[in-house]
Design a protein around this motif. Structure first.
Motif, PDB file in Angstrom:
ATOM      1  N   THR A   4       0.829  -1.205   0.000  1.00 44.75           N
ATOM      2  CA  THR A   4       0.000   0.000   0.000  1.00 44.75           C
ATOM      3  C   THR A   4       0.863   1.254   0.000  1.00 44.75           C
ATOM      4  N   VAL A   5       0.560   2.144  -0.923  1.00 43.76           N
ATOM      5  CA  VAL A   5       1.245   3.432  -1.052  1.00 43.76           C
ATOM      6  C   VAL A   5       0.235   4.533  -0.752  1.00 43.76           C
ATOM      7  N   ILE A   6       0.572   5.374   0.214  1.00 44.81           N
ATOM      8  CA  ILE A   6      -0.294   6.495   0.580  1.00 44.81           C
ATOM      9  C   ILE A   6       0.401   7.785   0.170  1.00 44.81           C
ATOM     10  N   GLY A   7      -0.273   8.545  -0.673  1.00 43.59           N
ATOM     11  CA  GLY A   7       0.247   9.835  -1.110  1.00 43.59           C
ATOM     12  C   GLY A   7      -0.166  10.931  -0.139  1.00 43.59           C
ATOM     13  N   VAL A   8       0.811  11.671   0.333  1.00 42.70           N
ATOM     14  CA  VAL A   8       0.530  12.836   1.168  1.00 42.70           C
ATOM     15  C   VAL A   8       0.886  14.065   0.358  1.00 42.70           C
ATOM     16  N   MET A   9      -0.124  14.882   0.120  1.00 44.46           N
ATOM     17  CA  MET A   9       0.028  16.075  -0.693  1.00 44.46           C
ATOM     18  C   MET A   9      -0.242  17.304   0.167  1.00 44.46           C
ATOM     19  N   GLY A  10       0.449  18.364  -0.118  1.00 45.33           N
ATOM     20  CA  GLY A  10       0.244  19.604   0.624  1.00 45.33           C
ATOM     21  C   GLY A  10       1.184  20.674   0.121  1.00 45.33           C
ATOM     22  N   PRO A  11       1.022  21.869   0.640  1.00 49.64           N
ATOM     23  CA  PRO A  11       1.845  22.986   0.187  1.00 49.64           C
ATOM     24  C   PRO A  11       3.335  22.758   0.435  1.00 49.64           C
ATOM     25  N   SER A  28       4.574   9.683  10.103  1.00 45.63           N
ATOM     26  CA  SER A  28       4.907   8.686  11.115  1.00 45.63           C
ATOM     27  C   SER A  28       3.806   7.636  11.241  1.00 45.63           C
ATOM     28  N   ALA A  29       2.561   8.075  11.244  1.00 49.03           N
ATOM     29  CA  ALA A  29       1.426   7.155  11.376  1.00 49.03           C
ATOM     30  C   ALA A  29       1.319   6.231  10.160  1.00 49.03           C
ATOM     31  N   ILE A  30       1.590   6.749   8.977  1.00 53.66           N
ATOM     32  CA  ILE A  30       1.563   5.940   7.758  1.00 53.66           C
ATOM     33  C   ILE A  30       2.631   4.850   7.844  1.00 53.66           C
ATOM     34  N   ALA A  31       3.830   5.233   8.245  1.00 50.80           N
ATOM     35  CA  ALA A  31       4.914   4.255   8.389  1.00 50.80           C
ATOM     36  C   ALA A  31       4.564   3.201   9.444  1.00 50.80           C
ATOM     37  N   SER A  32       3.930   3.618  10.517  1.00 51.12           N
ATOM     38  CA  SER A  32       3.559   2.690  11.587  1.00 51.12           C
ATOM     39  C   SER A  32       2.541   1.652  11.119  1.00 51.12           C
ATOM     40  N   GLN A  33       1.790   1.974  10.077  1.00 55.21           N
ATOM     41  CA  GLN A  33       0.836   1.023   9.496  1.00 55.21           C
ATOM     42  C   GLN A  33       1.519   0.041   8.542  1.00 55.21           C
ATOM     43  N   GLY A  34       2.801   0.285   8.241  1.00 54.13           N
ATOM     44  CA  GLY A  34       3.512  -0.550   7.286  1.00 54.13           C
ATOM     45  C   GLY A  34       3.278  -0.136   5.847  1.00 54.13           C
ATOM     46  N   TRP A  35       2.671   1.034   5.651  1.00 50.07           N
ATOM     47  CA  TRP A  35       2.418   1.556   4.321  1.00 50.07           C
ATOM     48  C   TRP A  35       3.627   2.362   3.843  1.00 50.07           C
ATOM     49  N   ILE A  36       3.763   2.505   2.549  1.00 48.98           N
ATOM     50  CA  ILE A  36       4.809   3.322   1.942  1.00 48.98           C
ATOM     51  C   ILE A  36       4.263   4.739   1.765  1.00 48.98           C
ATOM     52  N   LEU A  37       5.076   5.720   2.081  1.00 50.09           N
ATOM     53  CA  LEU A  37       4.700   7.127   1.918  1.00 50.09           C
ATOM     54  C   LEU A  37       5.193   7.633   0.567  1.00 50.09           C
ATOM     55  N   LEU A  38       4.322   8.317  -0.165  1.00 51.84           N
ATOM     56  CA  LEU A  38       4.689   8.964  -1.417  1.00 51.84           C
ATOM     57  C   LEU A  38       4.395  10.453  -1.277  1.00 51.84           C
ATOM     58  N   THR A  39       5.369  11.275  -1.634  1.00 48.68           N
ATOM     59  CA  THR A  39       5.191  12.733  -1.643  1.00 48.68           C
ATOM     60  C   THR A  39       5.794  13.294  -2.925  1.00 48.68           C
ATOM     61  N   GLY A  40       5.749  14.610  -3.034  1.00 49.36           N
ATOM     62  CA  GLY A  40       6.398  15.299  -4.141  1.00 49.36           C
ATOM     63  C   GLY A  40       7.909  15.354  -4.002  1.00 49.36           C
ATOM     64  N   GLY A  41       8.429  14.857  -2.878  1.00 53.42           N
ATOM     65  CA  GLY A  41       9.860  14.617  -2.722  1.00 53.42           C
ATOM     66  C   GLY A  41      10.758  15.793  -2.411  1.00 53.42           C
ATOM     67  N   ARG A  42      10.209  16.994  -2.376  1.00 56.18           N
ATOM     68  CA  ARG A  42      11.071  18.154  -2.154  1.00 56.18           C
ATOM     69  C   ARG A  42      11.366  18.369  -0.676  1.00 56.18           C
ATOM     70  N   ASN A  43      12.370  19.199  -0.399  1.00 49.77           N
ATOM     71  CA  ASN A  43      12.817  19.439   0.980  1.00 49.77           C
ATOM     72  C   ASN A  43      12.143  20.661   1.592  1.00 49.77           C
TER      73      ASN A  43
END
Length: 164
Positions: A4-11, A28-43
Motif C-alpha cells: 500500500t502506497v499512501i500519497g501525502v500532498m500539501g503545500p 509517522s502514522a503511515i509508516a507505523s501502518q507498514g504503508w509506503i509514503l509517497l510525496t512530491g519529494g522536495r525538501n
C-alpha cells in the motif's frame, strides 16, 4: 498485491507551521501502518515534514520530483523518481498512490485532489478549511472524506483500503 502506497500532498513553500506539524505526525502514522509514503519529494513544506515523520518511524518513502536532478530533494526520500515534468508530475503522484491525504491546501495540492477524485482514488482532506472542503464536496462526494485528526485520517484510510 503491491504494498500500500499512501500519497501525502500539501503545500511546499507556502505550508503553514500547523501543516508541517500535522504532516510529520501523518508520515509517522503511515509508516507505523507498514504503508509506503509517497510525496512530491522536495525538501520543503508538507513533503519534507511527512517524509521526515515516516523516516523517523522506520518507514519507506518515495519522492516524485518535478526536476531531473536531486537538487532540492528531501534527504528523507528513499526512492527518488525524477520526472522533469514540473507540476505535470501531480498525475503520477495520484496514480501511483492507493489513496491521497491532502494536508493543508495550495494550488498544486488542489490539482492533485481534483486528479485523485477524477481517478476515483480515496481522498482525505486533513487540516483544510471549510471553504476548501465545500469546494471538493461539490465536485464529488464519492471517495472524499474529511478528517480532523491524524488518527481519524488513518482510520478512514484503513476503511477505504478494505473497501477498495
Amino acid at each position: 498485491m503491491r504494498t500500500t502506497v499512501i500519497g501525502v500532498m500539501g503545500p511546499g513553500n507556502g505550508a503553514r507551521e500547523i501543516d508541517r506539524h500535522v504532516a510529520k505526525e501523518l508520515g509517522s502514522a503511515i509508516a507505523s501502518q507498514g504503508w509506503i509514503l509517497l510525496t512530491g519529494g522536495r525538501n520543503t513544506g508538507v513533503m519534507e515534514a511527512a517524509s521526515q515523520g515516516a523516516k523517523q518511524a522506520g518507514g519507506l518513502t518515495i519522492g516524485i520530483l518535478p526536476t531531473a536532478t536531486d537538487e532540492g530533494m528531501s534527504e528523507a526520500v528513499d526512492i527518488a523518481i525524477f520526472t522533469d515534468l514540473g507540476s505535470a508530475r501531480n498525475n503520477i503522484n495520484v496514480l501511483s498512490s492507493h489513496a491521497i491525504v491532502a494536508c493543508g491546501m495550495g494550488a498544486g495540492t488542489a490539482s492533485e485532489v481534483a486528479l485523485a477524485l477524477k481517478a476515483k482514488k480515496p481522498v482525505i482532506l486533513l487540516n483544510c478549511d471549510r471553504t476548501t472542503q465545500a469546494f471538493f464536496e461539490n465536485l464529488s462526494s464519492d471517495n472524499l472524506w474529511i478528517a480532523e485528526t491524524v488518527e481519524e485520517a488513518i482510520a478512514i484510510l484503513q476503511n477505504a483500503l478494505i473497501k477498495g
